[in-house]
Design a protein around this motif. Structure first.
Motif, PDB file in Angstrom:
ATOM      1  N   ILE A  89       0.858  -1.178   0.000  1.00  0.00           N
ATOM      2  CA  ILE A  89       0.000   0.000   0.000  1.00  0.00           C
ATOM      3  C   ILE A  89       0.894   1.228   0.000  1.00  0.00           C
ATOM      4  O   ILE A  89       1.701   1.430   0.911  1.00  0.00           O
ATOM      5  CB  ILE A  89      -0.928   0.036   1.232  1.00  0.00           C
ATOM      6  CG1 ILE A  89      -1.878  -1.157   1.221  1.00  0.00           C
ATOM      7  CG2 ILE A  89      -1.718   1.344   1.274  1.00  0.00           C
ATOM      8  CD1 ILE A  89      -2.925  -1.106   0.137  1.00  0.00           C
ATOM      9  N   ASN A  90       0.752   2.029  -1.039  1.00  0.00           N
ATOM     10  CA  ASN A  90       1.582   3.233  -1.193  1.00  0.00           C
ATOM     11  C   ASN A  90       3.071   2.910  -1.014  1.00  0.00           C
ATOM     12  O   ASN A  90       3.826   3.651  -0.393  1.00  0.00           O
ATOM     13  CB  ASN A  90       1.157   4.324  -0.206  1.00  0.00           C
ATOM     14  CG  ASN A  90      -0.218   4.885  -0.529  1.00  0.00           C
ATOM     15  OD1 ASN A  90      -0.784   4.598  -1.582  1.00  0.00           O
ATOM     16  ND2 ASN A  90      -0.773   5.667   0.370  1.00  0.00           N
ATOM     17  N   LYS A 103      -0.783  -2.625  -4.665  1.00  0.00           N
ATOM     18  CA  LYS A 103      -0.062  -3.493  -5.593  1.00  0.00           C
ATOM     19  C   LYS A 103       0.056  -4.880  -4.980  1.00  0.00           C
ATOM     20  O   LYS A 103       0.218  -5.023  -3.768  1.00  0.00           O
ATOM     21  CB  LYS A 103       1.326  -2.934  -5.909  1.00  0.00           C
ATOM     22  CG  LYS A 103       1.299  -1.632  -6.688  1.00  0.00           C
ATOM     23  CD  LYS A 103       2.695  -1.189  -7.107  1.00  0.00           C
ATOM     24  CE  LYS A 103       2.627   0.089  -7.942  1.00  0.00           C
ATOM     25  NZ  LYS A 103       3.971   0.516  -8.403  1.00  0.00           N
ATOM     26  N   LYS A 117      -5.366   9.384  -1.810  1.00  0.00           N
ATOM     27  CA  LYS A 117      -5.539   8.181  -2.598  1.00  0.00           C
ATOM     28  C   LYS A 117      -4.627   7.074  -2.080  1.00  0.00           C
ATOM     29  O   LYS A 117      -3.646   7.316  -1.378  1.00  0.00           O
ATOM     30  CB  LYS A 117      -5.239   8.448  -4.073  1.00  0.00           C
ATOM     31  CG  LYS A 117      -3.798   8.848  -4.354  1.00  0.00           C
ATOM     32  CD  LYS A 117      -3.585   9.121  -5.827  1.00  0.00           C
ATOM     33  CE  LYS A 117      -2.129   9.530  -6.104  1.00  0.00           C
ATOM     34  NZ  LYS A 117      -1.926   9.811  -7.529  1.00  0.00           N
ATOM     35  N   LEU A 118      -5.007   5.856  -2.416  1.00  0.00           N
ATOM     36  CA  LEU A 118      -4.229   4.683  -2.063  1.00  0.00           C
ATOM     37  C   LEU A 118      -3.821   3.962  -3.343  1.00  0.00           C
ATOM     38  O   LEU A 118      -4.621   3.851  -4.279  1.00  0.00           O
ATOM     39  CB  LEU A 118      -5.038   3.723  -1.191  1.00  0.00           C
ATOM     40  CG  LEU A 118      -5.400   4.187   0.224  1.00  0.00           C
ATOM     41  CD1 LEU A 118      -6.258   3.128   0.898  1.00  0.00           C
ATOM     42  CD2 LEU A 118      -4.158   4.466   1.034  1.00  0.00           C
ATOM     43  N   THR A 119      -2.592   3.496  -3.384  1.00  0.00           N
ATOM     44  CA  THR A 119      -2.119   2.667  -4.490  1.00  0.00           C
ATOM     45  C   THR A 119      -1.857   1.272  -3.942  1.00  0.00           C
ATOM     46  O   THR A 119      -1.013   1.090  -3.060  1.00  0.00           O
ATOM     47  CB  THR A 119      -0.840   3.241  -5.118  1.00  0.00           C
ATOM     48  OG1 THR A 119      -1.106   4.556  -5.614  1.00  0.00           O
ATOM     49  CG2 THR A 119      -0.373   2.367  -6.275  1.00  0.00           C
ATOM     50  N   ASP A 125      -2.091  -3.937 -10.003  1.00  0.00           N
ATOM     51  CA  ASP A 125      -2.136  -2.737  -9.173  1.00  0.00           C
ATOM     52  C   ASP A 125      -3.462  -2.026  -9.367  1.00  0.00           C
ATOM     53  O   ASP A 125      -4.178  -2.239 -10.351  1.00  0.00           O
ATOM     54  CB  ASP A 125      -0.963  -1.798  -9.493  1.00  0.00           C
ATOM     55  CG  ASP A 125      -0.945  -1.383 -10.955  1.00  0.00           C
ATOM     56  OD1 ASP A 125      -1.735  -0.505 -11.338  1.00  0.00           O
ATOM     57  OD2 ASP A 125      -0.138  -1.947 -11.716  1.00  0.00           O
ATOM     58  N   LEU A 126      -3.795  -1.175  -8.395  1.00  0.00           N
ATOM     59  CA  LEU A 126      -5.064  -0.445  -8.395  1.00  0.00           C
ATOM     60  C   LEU A 126      -4.882   0.837  -7.610  1.00  0.00           C
ATOM     61  O   LEU A 126      -4.229   0.851  -6.563  1.00  0.00           O
ATOM     62  CB  LEU A 126      -6.163  -1.298  -7.754  1.00  0.00           C
ATOM     63  CG  LEU A 126      -7.544  -0.656  -7.586  1.00  0.00           C
ATOM     64  CD1 LEU A 126      -8.195  -0.457  -8.944  1.00  0.00           C
ATOM     65  CD2 LEU A 126      -8.423  -1.524  -6.699  1.00  0.00           C
ATOM     66  N   GLU A 127      -5.449   1.914  -8.104  1.00  0.00           N
ATOM     67  CA  GLU A 127      -5.406   3.200  -7.402  1.00  0.00           C
ATOM     68  C   GLU A 127      -6.835   3.675  -7.171  1.00  0.00           C
ATOM     69  O   GLU A 127      -7.670   3.633  -8.075  1.00  0.00           O
ATOM     70  CB  GLU A 127      -4.634   4.227  -8.233  1.00  0.00           C
ATOM     71  CG  GLU A 127      -4.398   5.544  -7.526  1.00  0.00           C
ATOM     72  CD  GLU A 127      -3.547   6.497  -8.359  1.00  0.00           C
ATOM     73  OE1 GLU A 127      -4.131   7.392  -9.008  1.00  0.00           O
ATOM     74  OE2 GLU A 127      -2.316   6.344  -8.370  1.00  0.00           O
ATOM     75  N   PHE A 128      -7.138   4.103  -5.936  1.00  0.00           N
ATOM     76  CA  PHE A 128      -8.497   4.539  -5.630  1.00  0.00           C
ATOM     77  C   PHE A 128      -8.463   5.578  -4.518  1.00  0.00           C
ATOM     78  O   PHE A 128      -7.497   5.643  -3.747  1.00  0.00           O
ATOM     79  CB  PHE A 128      -9.374   3.349  -5.217  1.00  0.00           C
ATOM     80  CG  PHE A 128      -8.832   2.539  -4.085  1.00  0.00           C
ATOM     81  CD1 PHE A 128      -9.182   2.804  -2.773  1.00  0.00           C
ATOM     82  CD2 PHE A 128      -7.956   1.496  -4.332  1.00  0.00           C
ATOM     83  CE1 PHE A 128      -8.685   2.056  -1.728  1.00  0.00           C
ATOM     84  CE2 PHE A 128      -7.452   0.730  -3.291  1.00  0.00           C
ATOM     85  CZ  PHE A 128      -7.819   1.016  -1.994  1.00  0.00           C
ATOM     86  N   GLU A 135      -2.872  13.020   2.159  1.00  0.00           N
ATOM     87  CA  GLU A 135      -2.916  12.093   1.033  1.00  0.00           C
ATOM     88  C   GLU A 135      -4.350  11.636   0.808  1.00  0.00           C
ATOM     89  O   GLU A 135      -5.045  11.238   1.746  1.00  0.00           O
ATOM     90  CB  GLU A 135      -2.020  10.892   1.333  1.00  0.00           C
ATOM     91  CG  GLU A 135      -1.721  10.044   0.121  1.00  0.00           C
ATOM     92  CD  GLU A 135      -0.592   9.069   0.409  1.00  0.00           C
ATOM     93  OE1 GLU A 135       0.223   8.836  -0.492  1.00  0.00           O
ATOM     94  OE2 GLU A 135      -0.529   8.545   1.534  1.00  0.00           O
TER      95      GLU A 135
END
Length: 285
Positions: free
Chosen positions: A79-80, A127, A123-125, A149-152, A121
């Motif tokens: 996460i991030n 992976k 958003k979260l990335t 991966d996903l960003e939201f 911050e």
């Protein structure tokens, strides 16, 4: 070198060469393709402001005529950029017939309280790095890596603040109160608040409870005020409690309850969260 030595050497080479390709094989067979794996995150849902459910999908193509089964050998979640431990990826395990494809679903439960992000911050990335083990029906094996991966956006709970506590009408039996609450939305997107239940304690005593069903939509990074009305009943209380409330100028309060929150994001359903405020406020006549 004699003719007999030469013939003997050629005979030994003939025995050794056929076995050399097999000694180097890893996976289903030398030069043959390994299973093709595509891993992707599907959608995100929220079971509360403190936990999100991340659904994923694993598509696997078997290029061989032999059927195969697979299992998740290892999964790492970031996460991030920071790796999280103790949060297993739950994924289906199964079989894929020869020369065919299959799709398997998975679930990752993410506890946002364990996520450390930079202040502000939004958003979260997420992976994931996986290792999948494959076993073919003919006994061959292969290990295949996969990643996704996903960003939201990161959803934060609204922040409640007591602005004032006001006595609207003081009577022998019932006293009506109005509590003005300021609600700040720390998210970059709008949120709607509805179906609020609450209790008010003053000077260490239970004062009143109530509920509020009018929905409030608060734009991103903005605040709104709500007036909540309560009725204190003194039927089973001493008369001097009312006298003390009327005379109060400052009161130590506790204001707690639950509220339904609807983020303006398609993948976040309505969830319920608690608030519990303590502090000092004016009591205004």
């Amino acid at each position: 070198m004699t003719a007999n030595h030469a013939i003997r050497g050629l005979f030994l080479c003939a025995l050794i060469v056929p076995f050399l390709p097999w000694s180097c094989r890893s996976g289903p067979g030398a030069g043959s393709p390994v299973p093709a794996v595509t891993f992707e995150f599907d959608r995100v849902e929220s079971s509360g402001a403190g936990e999100i459910l991340v659904y994923c999908r694993c598509r696997i193509a078997n290029p061989h005529s032999s059927g195969m089964s697979f299992s998740l050998e290892k999964a790492r979640i970031f996460i991030n950029g920071a790796e999280l431990t103790g949060e297993p990826l739950e994924i289906e395990e199964g079989r894929i017939p020869g020369k065919s494809e299959a799709s398997f679903t998975g679930l990752y439960r993410l506890d946002l309280k364990k996520v450390s992000g930079a202040p502000g911050e939004n958003k979260l990335t997420l992976k994931a790095a996986l290792d999948l083990d494959f076993v073919f029906d003919d006994g061959r094996r292969a290990r295949v890596p996969a990643a996704g991966d996903l960003e939201f956006p990161l959803t934060r709970e609204p922040v409640f603040t007591i602005e004032s506590i006001k006595i609207l009408q003081a009577e022998l039996i019932n006293t009506r109160l109005k509590v003005r609450v300021k609600i700040a939305n720390p998210n970059p997107f709008p949120v709607s608040l509805s179906s609020m239940q609450y209790e008010l304690y003053g000077a260490g005593r239970f004062w009143a409870d109530g509920n509020h069903t009018t929905a409030y939509t608060i734009p991103g990074k903005e605040s709104a005020e709500a007036d909540l009305y309560l009725v204190m009943n003194f039927t089973n209380m001493r008369r001097d409690v009312l006298d003390r409330i009327i005379e109060l100028r400052q009161v130590d309060y506790r204001f707690s309850g639950t509220v339904e929150i609807s983020p303006a994001l398609r993948y976040f359903p309505v969830f319920t969260t608690r608030f519990d405020l303590q502090g000092e406020s004016e009591v205004i006549r």
